[in-house]
Design an enzyme around this catalytic site. Structure first.
Site, PDB file in Angstrom:
ATOM      1  N   HIS A  37      28.770 -16.166   7.797  1.00  0.00           N
ATOM      2  CA  HIS A  37      28.539 -15.517   6.481  1.00  0.00           C
ATOM      3  C   HIS A  37      29.524 -15.975   5.372  1.00  0.00           C
ATOM      4  O   HIS A  37      29.298 -16.018   4.178  1.00  0.00           O
ATOM      5  CB  HIS A  37      28.928 -13.957   6.678  1.00  0.00           C
ATOM      6  CG  HIS A  37      27.811 -13.332   7.636  1.00  0.00           C
ATOM      7  ND1 HIS A  37      28.188 -12.741   8.787  1.00  0.00           N
ATOM      8  CD2 HIS A  37      26.429 -12.992   7.378  1.00  0.00           C
ATOM      9  CE1 HIS A  37      27.087 -12.209   9.528  1.00  0.00           C
ATOM     10  NE2 HIS A  37      26.132 -12.679   8.446  1.00  0.00           N
ATOM     11  N   ARG A 187      24.402 -11.408  16.421  1.00  0.00           N
ATOM     12  CA  ARG A 187      23.808 -10.813  17.643  1.00  0.00           C
ATOM     13  C   ARG A 187      24.547 -11.527  18.678  1.00  0.00           C
ATOM     14  O   ARG A 187      24.503 -11.089  19.813  1.00  0.00           O
ATOM     15  CB  ARG A 187      22.256 -11.322  17.627  1.00  0.00           C
ATOM     16  CG  ARG A 187      21.311 -10.282  16.868  1.00  0.00           C
ATOM     17  CD  ARG A 187      19.909 -10.654  17.117  1.00  0.00           C
ATOM     18  NE  ARG A 187      19.039  -9.645  16.647  1.00  0.00           N
ATOM     19  CZ  ARG A 187      18.713  -9.484  15.466  1.00  0.00           C
ATOM     20  NH1 ARG A 187      19.030 -10.679  14.507  1.00  0.00           N
ATOM     21  NH2 ARG A 187      17.789  -8.738  14.848  1.00  0.00           N
TER      22      ARG A 187
HETATM   23  P1  AMP Z   1      22.543 -11.550   8.502  1.00  0.00           P
HETATM   24  O1  AMP Z   1      23.737 -10.564   8.451  1.00  0.00           O
HETATM   25  O2  AMP Z   1      22.371 -12.170   9.862  1.00  0.00           O
HETATM   26  O3  AMP Z   1      21.162 -10.973   7.928  1.00  0.00           O
HETATM   27  O4  AMP Z   1      22.675 -12.815   7.630  1.00  0.00           O
HETATM   28  C1  AMP Z   1      23.073 -12.568   6.111  1.00  0.00           C
HETATM   29  C2  AMP Z   1      23.198 -14.478   5.822  1.00  0.00           C
HETATM   30  O5  AMP Z   1      24.006 -15.017   6.652  1.00  0.00           O
HETATM   31  C3  AMP Z   1      21.767 -14.830   5.957  1.00  0.00           C
HETATM   32  O6  AMP Z   1      21.153 -15.463   4.865  1.00  0.00           O
HETATM   33  C4  AMP Z   1      21.996 -15.666   7.044  1.00  0.00           C
HETATM   34  O7  AMP Z   1      20.812 -17.003   7.135  1.00  0.00           O
HETATM   35  C5  AMP Z   1      23.271 -16.141   6.930  1.00  0.00           C
HETATM   36  N1  AMP Z   1      23.740 -16.734   8.125  1.00  0.00           N
HETATM   37  C6  AMP Z   1      23.693 -15.918   9.287  1.00  0.00           C
HETATM   38  N2  AMP Z   1      24.315 -16.885  10.414  1.00  0.00           N
HETATM   39  C7  AMP Z   1      24.761 -18.200   9.758  1.00  0.00           C
HETATM   40  C8  AMP Z   1      25.460 -19.223  10.138  1.00  0.00           C
HETATM   41  N3  AMP Z   1      25.913 -19.150  11.252  1.00  0.00           N
HETATM   42  N4  AMP Z   1      25.672 -19.943   9.167  1.00  0.00           N
HETATM   43  C9  AMP Z   1      25.462 -19.866   7.832  1.00  0.00           C
HETATM   44  N5  AMP Z   1      24.711 -18.792   7.614  1.00  0.00           N
HETATM   45  C10 AMP Z   1      24.457 -17.698   8.379  1.00  0.00           C
END
Ligand code: AMP
Length: 281
Positions: A37, A187
């Protein structure tokens, strides 16, 4: 860092920035933040005057109530982490603020969400599109940042931005990985030590698939290989492995002639569902 729970106060803050002609970058998240993030935050900080990170676990994008209930939440820790990278503001609304107790609107993405995540998580992308549209309307960002890790989500949001003429620029940021290749994900917090080690198999399977496809092996054979690779570990199962045209998400059964193929994988370690992907080239 400014912290907003209400749309009205966030808008007052943003209005002043916009009035002075400065740019706003938005990073939508569901919290339980990790370094992946923060890559998005840093990308936004490099390109905008102000970076807003939203933290909201959006109920309408969860097709599985248990998954929603078990989704990791730790707002205080997230706020501290955002402070360390000097994020300018965080928007962390509650359900009442985002939905006013109602949600009727649905999105239909046609073929874009009939495959992969859309097929296995019916309604998921409608919920994603709904909450992201709300955030775009509330924040009015010049730039918005998403991770490549959720590639199908990026494709769906691209469609939303084009068709609804949001007039902002979308950025896809490469996936940040742990040392063993596991894609960072909120997760992952739900994995025990043994599962955490096993989870790297998804990345290994993608690498193996990439090697084999580049050597000319047929997609059908590579699918079998990926399934064997994942499922030889007890407690792990493959939900899908697909090779798709990255823009249209049309599934491929052969590589020849494809413009920019992407390999996408989803599966379970115990009851934790993980996804990952890799461009073929
Ligand atoms: P989430 O909180 O899982 O909904 O993710 C928020 C944003 O962070 C989304 O655009 C995801 O694609 C991005 N994201 C999640 N994991 C990663 C990662 N390992 N590397 C880069 N971006 C990520």
């Amino acid at each position: 860092m400014e912290i907003f729970k209400k749309i009205a106060s966030l808008k007052v803050y943003l209005e002043e920035i916009r009035r002075s002609g400065k740019t706003i970058g938005l990073v939508p998240t569901m919290g339980a933040l990790h370094r992946g993030h923060l890559e998005l935050i840093n990308a936004s900080k490099a390109q905008n005057y102000a970076t807003i990170c939203s933290i909201y676990v959006n109920p309408t994008q969860f097709n599985n109530p248990a998954d929603l209930q078990k989704y990791p939440r730790n707002l205080d820790k997230d706020i501290n982490l955002l402070g360390t990278v000097k994020c300018d503001a965080v928007f962390c609304p509650d359900n009442e603020e985002m939905y006013d107790g109602q949600s009727i609107l649905k999105f239909d993405f046609g073929s874009l969400d009939k495959v992969m995540e859309g097929k296995y998580r019916p309604g998921h992308f409608s919920g994603v599109a709904l909450v992201v549209s709300k955030l775009f309307n509330i924040v009015g960002p010049h730039n918005a940042y998403f991770g490549q890790k959720d590639w199908q989500q990026f494709a769906v949001i691209q469609q939303v931005v084009q068709e609804l003429k949001f007039g902002l620029i979308l950025h896809s940021i490469p996936t940040l990985r742990e040392n063993d290749g596991l894609a960072m994900s909120s997760r992952n917090l739900r994995l025990n030590d043994r599962q955490r080690q096993q989870a790297a198999v998804f990345f290994q399977a993608l690498r193996l698939a990439q090697e084999n496809l580049k050597m000319g092996k047929e997609i059908a054979g590579v699918k079998r290989l990926v399934k064997e690779t994942v499922e030889k570990t007890e407690g792990m199962s493959l939900e899908y492995f697909e090779v798709a045209e990255s823009r249209t998400l049309d599934l491929l059964d052969r590589i020849d002639g494809a413009r920019q193929p992407i390999m996408c994988i989803a599966g379970y370690v115990g009851d934790v569902r993980l996804i990952d992907n890799m461009f073929l080239n």
